[in-house]
Design a protein around this motif. Structure first.
Motif, PDB file in Angstrom:
ATOM      1  N   PHE A 143       0.848  -1.193   0.000  1.00  0.00           N
ATOM      2  CA  PHE A 143       0.000   0.000   0.000  1.00  0.00           C
ATOM      3  C   PHE A 143       0.884   1.243   0.000  1.00  0.00           C
ATOM      4  O   PHE A 143       0.830   2.045   0.930  1.00  0.00           O
ATOM      5  CB  PHE A 143      -0.923  -0.050   1.223  1.00  0.00           C
ATOM      6  N   GLU A 144       1.682   1.377  -1.055  1.00  0.00           N
ATOM      7  CA  GLU A 144       2.682   2.439  -1.092  1.00  0.00           C
ATOM      8  C   GLU A 144       2.046   3.831  -1.078  1.00  0.00           C
ATOM      9  O   GLU A 144       2.459   4.704  -0.325  1.00  0.00           O
ATOM     10  CB  GLU A 144       3.577   2.292  -2.329  1.00  0.00           C
ATOM     11  N   ASP A 145       1.031   4.023  -1.927  1.00  0.00           N
ATOM     12  CA  ASP A 145       0.359   5.327  -1.970  1.00  0.00           C
ATOM     13  C   ASP A 145      -0.155   5.737  -0.599  1.00  0.00           C
ATOM     14  O   ASP A 145       0.045   6.859  -0.154  1.00  0.00           O
ATOM     15  CB  ASP A 145      -0.852   5.256  -2.906  1.00  0.00           C
ATOM     16  N   GLY A 146      -0.832   4.798   0.046  1.00  0.00           N
ATOM     17  CA  GLY A 146      -1.427   5.094   1.340  1.00  0.00           C
ATOM     18  C   GLY A 146      -0.358   5.439   2.365  1.00  0.00           C
ATOM     19  O   GLY A 146      -0.506   6.376   3.152  1.00  0.00           O
ATOM     20  N   LEU A 147       0.731   4.694   2.312  1.00  0.00           N
ATOM     21  CA  LEU A 147       1.797   4.908   3.269  1.00  0.00           C
ATOM     22  C   LEU A 147       2.467   6.266   3.022  1.00  0.00           C
ATOM     23  O   LEU A 147       2.778   7.005   3.952  1.00  0.00           O
ATOM     24  CB  LEU A 147       2.818   3.781   3.135  1.00  0.00           C
ATOM     25  N   ARG A 148       2.644   6.572   1.763  1.00  0.00           N
ATOM     26  CA  ARG A 148       3.258   7.849   1.398  1.00  0.00           C
ATOM     27  C   ARG A 148       2.375   9.016   1.855  1.00  0.00           C
ATOM     28  O   ARG A 148       2.851   9.968   2.464  1.00  0.00           O
ATOM     29  CB  ARG A 148       3.445   7.889  -0.122  1.00  0.00           C
ATOM     30  N   MET A 171       5.183   5.934  13.813  1.00  0.00           N
ATOM     31  CA  MET A 171       4.838   4.934  12.810  1.00  0.00           C
ATOM     32  C   MET A 171       3.376   4.513  12.955  1.00  0.00           C
ATOM     33  O   MET A 171       2.700   4.261  11.950  1.00  0.00           O
ATOM     34  CB  MET A 171       5.759   3.726  13.008  1.00  0.00           C
ATOM     35  N   GLU A 172       2.882   4.453  14.176  1.00  0.00           N
ATOM     36  CA  GLU A 172       1.478   4.088  14.380  1.00  0.00           C
ATOM     37  C   GLU A 172       0.556   5.155  13.810  1.00  0.00           C
ATOM     38  O   GLU A 172      -0.508   4.853  13.276  1.00  0.00           O
ATOM     39  CB  GLU A 172       1.209   3.834  15.868  1.00  0.00           C
ATOM     40  N   ARG A 173       0.983   6.412  13.909  1.00  0.00           N
ATOM     41  CA  ARG A 173       0.201   7.492  13.292  1.00  0.00           C
ATOM     42  C   ARG A 173       0.191   7.350  11.777  1.00  0.00           C
ATOM     43  O   ARG A 173      -0.816   7.606  11.123  1.00  0.00           O
ATOM     44  CB  ARG A 173       0.791   8.866  13.644  1.00  0.00           C
ATOM     45  N   VAL A 174       1.327   6.977  11.221  1.00  0.00           N
ATOM     46  CA  VAL A 174       1.404   6.790   9.766  1.00  0.00           C
ATOM     47  C   VAL A 174       0.450   5.663   9.339  1.00  0.00           C
ATOM     48  O   VAL A 174      -0.295   5.803   8.365  1.00  0.00           O
ATOM     49  CB  VAL A 174       2.857   6.476   9.331  1.00  0.00           C
ATOM     50  N   VAL A 175       0.460   4.561  10.090  1.00  0.00           N
ATOM     51  CA  VAL A 175      -0.436   3.445   9.768  1.00  0.00           C
ATOM     52  C   VAL A 175      -1.898   3.875   9.902  1.00  0.00           C
ATOM     53  O   VAL A 175      -2.742   3.564   9.048  1.00  0.00           O
ATOM     54  CB  VAL A 175      -0.142   2.228  10.667  1.00  0.00           C
ATOM     55  N   TYR A 176      -2.184   4.609  10.968  1.00  0.00           N
ATOM     56  CA  TYR A 176      -3.561   5.078  11.172  1.00  0.00           C
ATOM     57  C   TYR A 176      -4.000   5.949   9.998  1.00  0.00           C
ATOM     58  O   TYR A 176      -5.096   5.778   9.448  1.00  0.00           O
ATOM     59  CB  TYR A 176      -3.667   5.858  12.483  1.00  0.00           C
ATOM     60  N   ALA A 177      -3.103   6.865   9.591  1.00  0.00           N
ATOM     61  CA  ALA A 177      -3.420   7.729   8.450  1.00  0.00           C
ATOM     62  C   ALA A 177      -3.640   6.884   7.197  1.00  0.00           C
ATOM     63  O   ALA A 177      -4.558   7.138   6.414  1.00  0.00           O
ATOM     64  CB  ALA A 177      -2.293   8.749   8.234  1.00  0.00           C
ATOM     65  N   ASP A 215      -7.462   6.297   5.113  1.00  0.00           N
ATOM     66  CA  ASP A 215      -7.219   7.067   3.911  1.00  0.00           C
ATOM     67  C   ASP A 215      -8.371   6.923   2.904  1.00  0.00           C
ATOM     68  O   ASP A 215      -8.502   7.705   1.974  1.00  0.00           O
ATOM     69  CB  ASP A 215      -5.866   6.556   3.354  1.00  0.00           C
ATOM     70  N   GLY A 216      -9.256   5.947   3.148  1.00  0.00           N
ATOM     71  CA  GLY A 216     -10.411   5.791   2.259  1.00  0.00           C
ATOM     72  C   GLY A 216     -10.113   4.860   1.107  1.00  0.00           C
ATOM     73  O   GLY A 216     -11.018   4.375   0.434  1.00  0.00           O
ATOM     74  N   ARG A 217      -8.820   4.584   0.867  1.00  0.00           N
ATOM     75  CA  ARG A 217      -8.487   3.719  -0.257  1.00  0.00           C
ATOM     76  C   ARG A 217      -7.960   2.364   0.198  1.00  0.00           C
ATOM     77  O   ARG A 217      -7.571   1.537  -0.601  1.00  0.00           O
ATOM     78  CB  ARG A 217      -7.449   4.407  -1.145  1.00  0.00           C
ATOM     79  N   TRP A 218      -7.938   2.167   1.523  1.00  0.00           N
ATOM     80  CA  TRP A 218      -7.324   0.964   2.054  1.00  0.00           C
ATOM     81  C   TRP A 218      -8.131  -0.290   1.707  1.00  0.00           C
ATOM     82  O   TRP A 218      -7.585  -1.296   1.265  1.00  0.00           O
ATOM     83  CB  TRP A 218      -7.143   1.085   3.568  1.00  0.00           C
ATOM     84  N   ARG A 219      -9.449  -0.229   1.915  1.00  0.00           N
ATOM     85  CA  ARG A 219     -10.298  -1.390   1.624  1.00  0.00           C
ATOM     86  C   ARG A 219     -10.185  -1.765   0.142  1.00  0.00           C
ATOM     87  O   ARG A 219     -10.176  -2.929  -0.213  1.00  0.00           O
ATOM     88  CB  ARG A 219     -11.758  -1.089   1.976  1.00  0.00           C
ATOM     89  N   LYS A 220     -10.109  -0.727  -0.690  1.00  0.00           N
ATOM     90  CA  LYS A 220      -9.974  -0.961  -2.125  1.00  0.00           C
ATOM     91  C   LYS A 220      -8.613  -1.633  -2.412  1.00  0.00           C
ATOM     92  O   LYS A 220      -8.525  -2.543  -3.236  1.00  0.00           O
ATOM     93  CB  LYS A 220     -10.066   0.387  -2.849  1.00  0.00           C
ATOM     94  N   HIS A 221      -7.586  -1.153  -1.722  1.00  0.00           N
ATOM     95  CA  HIS A 221      -6.264  -1.759  -1.867  1.00  0.00           C
ATOM     96  C   HIS A 221      -6.315  -3.246  -1.509  1.00  0.00           C
ATOM     97  O   HIS A 221      -5.755  -4.084  -2.216  1.00  0.00           O
ATOM     98  CB  HIS A 221      -5.241  -1.019  -0.995  1.00  0.00           C
ATOM     99  N   LEU A 222      -6.997  -3.563  -0.404  1.00  0.00           N
ATOM    100  CA  LEU A 222      -7.073  -4.959   0.030  1.00  0.00           C
ATOM    101  C   LEU A 222      -7.790  -5.812  -1.013  1.00  0.00           C
ATOM    102  O   LEU A 222      -7.393  -6.948  -1.294  1.00  0.00           O
ATOM    103  CB  LEU A 222      -7.810  -5.065   1.373  1.00  0.00           C
ATOM    104  N   LYS A 223      -8.843  -5.253  -1.590  1.00  0.00           N
ATOM    105  CA  LYS A 223      -9.601  -5.980  -2.599  1.00  0.00           C
ATOM    106  C   LYS A 223      -8.710  -6.283  -3.808  1.00  0.00           C
ATOM    107  O   LYS A 223      -8.661  -7.409  -4.304  1.00  0.00           O
ATOM    108  CB  LYS A 223     -10.810  -5.128  -3.018  1.00  0.00           C
ATOM    109  N   ARG A 224      -8.005  -5.252  -4.245  1.00  0.00           N
ATOM    110  CA  ARG A 224      -7.103  -5.401  -5.389  1.00  0.00           C
ATOM    111  C   ARG A 224      -6.005  -6.424  -5.080  1.00  0.00           C
ATOM    112  O   ARG A 224      -5.638  -7.233  -5.925  1.00  0.00           O
ATOM    113  CB  ARG A 224      -6.498  -4.031  -5.707  1.00  0.00           C
TER     114      ARG A 224
END
Lengths: 475, 475
Positions: free
Chosen positions: A127-132, A353-359, A363-372
């Motif tokens: 999930f590079e985009d989300g992490l970035r 790092m936990e804040r980064v993960v939370y963000a 992010d709204g795109r995480w579930r979509k990332h998991l699906k993909r």
């Protein structure tokens, strides 16, 4: 300065390293001197810049060279002291084949072309985009740098994780019974150190997770393997083990079990919990791959709700192993002990790092990332399945979820026998022996489908297979 | 819904929590129902919004309420199950005063107005700018999310750390003998688990680091304290201990030792190493506060170069404890064991965070930040020293470097006796008892100068002191 022989042994990289070491030792290259640029060196000795980069990098790691960015590479002023110190040390020779050593190689060999044996996902599957976006968001937010943060981990991330577990797995748990850890590995280590005393008999899945077996043995436990079947557990066999060994804990991965990628039917989960009550042992449930399952799939903790079970999860597989954020759930009394040990052994986890993960996950795109991600894994399963079938491999189960295929070839009674030849071809395999509780030789091996779709890998493997079969016949 | 009594016990926050729990339990508030907004609740019951925020937050942590951002707070649909589960659990009562409990409180009590007892630095003393720039830089760089990163930690950060150690402390070590860890705490934990067997006698500084003592005891070690003097070690006493106990390891902090902030003279370091050779024990040198010393100050490892010493350092004090990046140095053979245990017990450290730290310290402003930090600490030492003198406190040493002043007052034979009254005034003290190897009562206490410059703190402490002295006289 010295002579290189491309066709001789040792490999060119090592020849360069040895040559430069000698030059530094006999002061042909003086302390502080600039060494030739990578390009100049490559041109002078007619070798590839890649080879020179590799050699210089290793000399930097050994402390003999120092890199000064665009200014180039220089001989470390203290190189003489280092060489002297090293001369007085005994050689730590490469140990004979053993799991410990091979596992370390897996993490270290980043130069290899093919890694069907590894346990993570390729860079562009993460999930590079989300992490970035998460990193950027945290960089521009108010940072709390003072103090060590909440001992249990960032409250927002705990709350959200608890809500997701409730929604997906019907695990009803207040956030104050959910502790964030440095990856699932720390969670398992804390569970081992809290629940296992030296001499205890502990059950683990067989085959199972090598790192877990290693830490249990380090704690002084005696391991007994619970055989994994294509349909989950062999509960009759388990019952006999319980009567014979009276184990204190069973560390298990019911769903998308590694290395077999099998699931466990609900009825078996229920029965296993009954056995735990009858025979008075605890369960540590590793549900590391939960996000790779499409539909909500009840697990041990869904049924037990932390009475007898400790639950371990992670964001390593669904965001990145590099964030090192995992979590564990336990009943309040046990959680208090786990928390104290977490604080004793490393204080808090990284709140930044936990804040980064939370963000990232809000992010709204995480579930979509998991699906993909699940889609890509299923596609890779199809492709790798075709290749395995073509070469005559047999599979443990027929499935297209998760990261792994557990498979063996009728002509290969011991998959570890392929390792050296495979490494020569730049292939890191996952020999089954690594995953067996008693480390016995086996034909089984684990393929990580995400790293096994390149047709070039299968050409190489086919050649290896042919060579291996011929060698066996010739004997 | 219910009645609040501002002047009664328990405190208002708890009254609100109890009231809402009851309402959820008896279904006055139904599962999924929206609870009043913070503002509405505060207005209705004439309490401050701060009080309501605190109560709602804690109910979220207990899983009874769910926050849905701007939509407000709602009763968790699973609240009934949670309450039922909690009703069947035994109350985990607050334990009587003990170090373990108090240490946890220190990390958890973030609401307190004054924290002279804590072990970290205020937010605005940390390297926030550098860290923020580091996060931004990493966010826009190529992220390596695949895999777990180098088992030893990010190569660039190891190389740079090794170079700094060489430059500042004359520790000559190749980067492949320097392993990054999850803070200095993980480094100490790895050293404890690798070097100490249950039943071993282990030496520690007395007074010393409570977390270290805790992890050593958890490992089954018997602790023997080496008394700390204003001038370093009492080596004659140490020699007698060596003859009596034959310890296997001495965990020590020679410079800016916590809690006393003393240094150790070079001649003692040399002598200590000689004793280690004679009596065959190892040294684990904790040099956590090295960056707070102005001039380069040789330490045990500077002399020994990792023959008998394991070195532990960290970026927690000079960047932020929140980044959780520390490191350790050891001879190659021992490093191999430490690395294996690191991998077993938590796999790699976070490479993303290590990149952020690397970016922060190569930022060009880090050395300047350290200089400013030392200056602020020196100024705070002056100020706190004046206040202590005014109230008649006696100091262990007269110095203005590091974070702590170790001090006692002739009228307070047991500093722990002040704790409850101090907590009532919003003050978290650092009672000496926490730091003593045998946990005996003591008048000594530790002041963190960075958290002790507010004149309001000293007004409160003066009142406490007067009250305490009067109470002692009245007895």
């Amino acid at each position: 300065m010295f002579e290189l022989r491309p066709d001789a042994s040792p490999p060119l990289v090592n020849q360069i390293i040895n040559g430069l070491r000698d030059a530094i030792e006999n002061q042909t290259l003086k302390p502080g001197a600039k060494v030739p640029s990578i390009r100049a060196f490559a041109a002078k000795y007619s070798v590839s810049t890649f080879t020179v980069v590799e050699a210089y990098d290793r000399l930097v790691a050994q402390g003999l060279l120092v890199s000064r960015g665009t200014a180039g590479f220089f001989v470390n002023r203290a190189a003489g002291d280092l060489l002297e110190a090293q001369a007085s040390e005994p050689d730590t020779a490469k140990p004979a084949f053993n799991s410990e050593w091979y596992l370390q190689q897996i993490f270290e060999s980043r130069q290899l072309a093919f890694k069907p044996g590894c346990g993570w996902l390729p860079n562009d599957w993460m999930f590079e985009d989300g992490l970035r976006r998460g990193l950027r968001q945290v960089a521009s937010s108010v940072l709390e740098l003072s103090g060590y943060g909440d001992p249990m981990g960032l409250a927002e991330l705990r709350t959200l994780t608890a809500q997701n577990l409730q929604q997906d797995l019907r695990i009803v748990v207040p956030p104050n019974q959910l502790m964030l850890t440095h990856g699932a590995s720390q969670a398992l280590d804390l569970a081992v150190r809290t629940l296992v005393r030296p001499g205890d008999v502990v059950l683990v899945d067989d085959p199972g997770y090598p790192n877990l077996m290693s830490i249990l043995r380090f704690q002084g436990a005696t391991l007994v393997g619970v055989p994994r079947t294509p349909n989950g557990y062999d509960l009759d066999h388990l019952q006999r083990l319980l009567e014979q060994y009276r184990p204190s804990v069973f560390f298990t991965q019911p769903h998308l079990h590694s290395p077999t990628c099998t699931r466990t039917p609900l009825v078996q989960l229920h029965r296993l919990l009954q056995l735990a009550t009858q025979h008075d042992f605890r369960l540590v449930e590793n549900n590391l791959y939960a996000d790779m399952i499409e539909e909500p799939l009840p697990c041990l903790t869904s049924l037990d709700q932390l009475q007898q079970v400790v639950y371990v999860g992670s964001y390593s597989k669904s965001i990145s192993p590099n964030v090192r954020v995992g979590y564990m759930l336990a009943n309040p009394e046990l959680m208090q002990q786990l928390l104290q040990l977490k604080m004793r052994s490393g204080l808090t986890t990284s709140q930044v790092m936990e804040r980064v993960v939370y963000a990232a996950i809000t992010d709204g795109r995480w579930r979509k990332h998991l699906k993909r991600l699940r889609q890509r894994l299923a596609e890779a399963h199809q492709e790798v399945g075709r290749q395995l079938a073509r070469l005559g491999f047999e599979r443990f189960i027929d499935s297209d979820e998760g990261m792994y295929i557990w498979t063996r070839h009728p002509a290969i009674p011991d998959s570890a026998a392929l390792l050296d030849d495979a490494l020569d071809q730049g292939i890191m395999l996952g020999p089954g022996q690594l995953f067996m509780v008693d480390s016995q030789a086996t034909g089984w091996m684990r393929f990580n489908v995400a790293f096994s779709t390149d047709p070039a890998l299968w050409e190489q493997l086919e050649k290896l297979l042919v060579k291996h079969v011929r060698a066996v016949k010739d004997r």
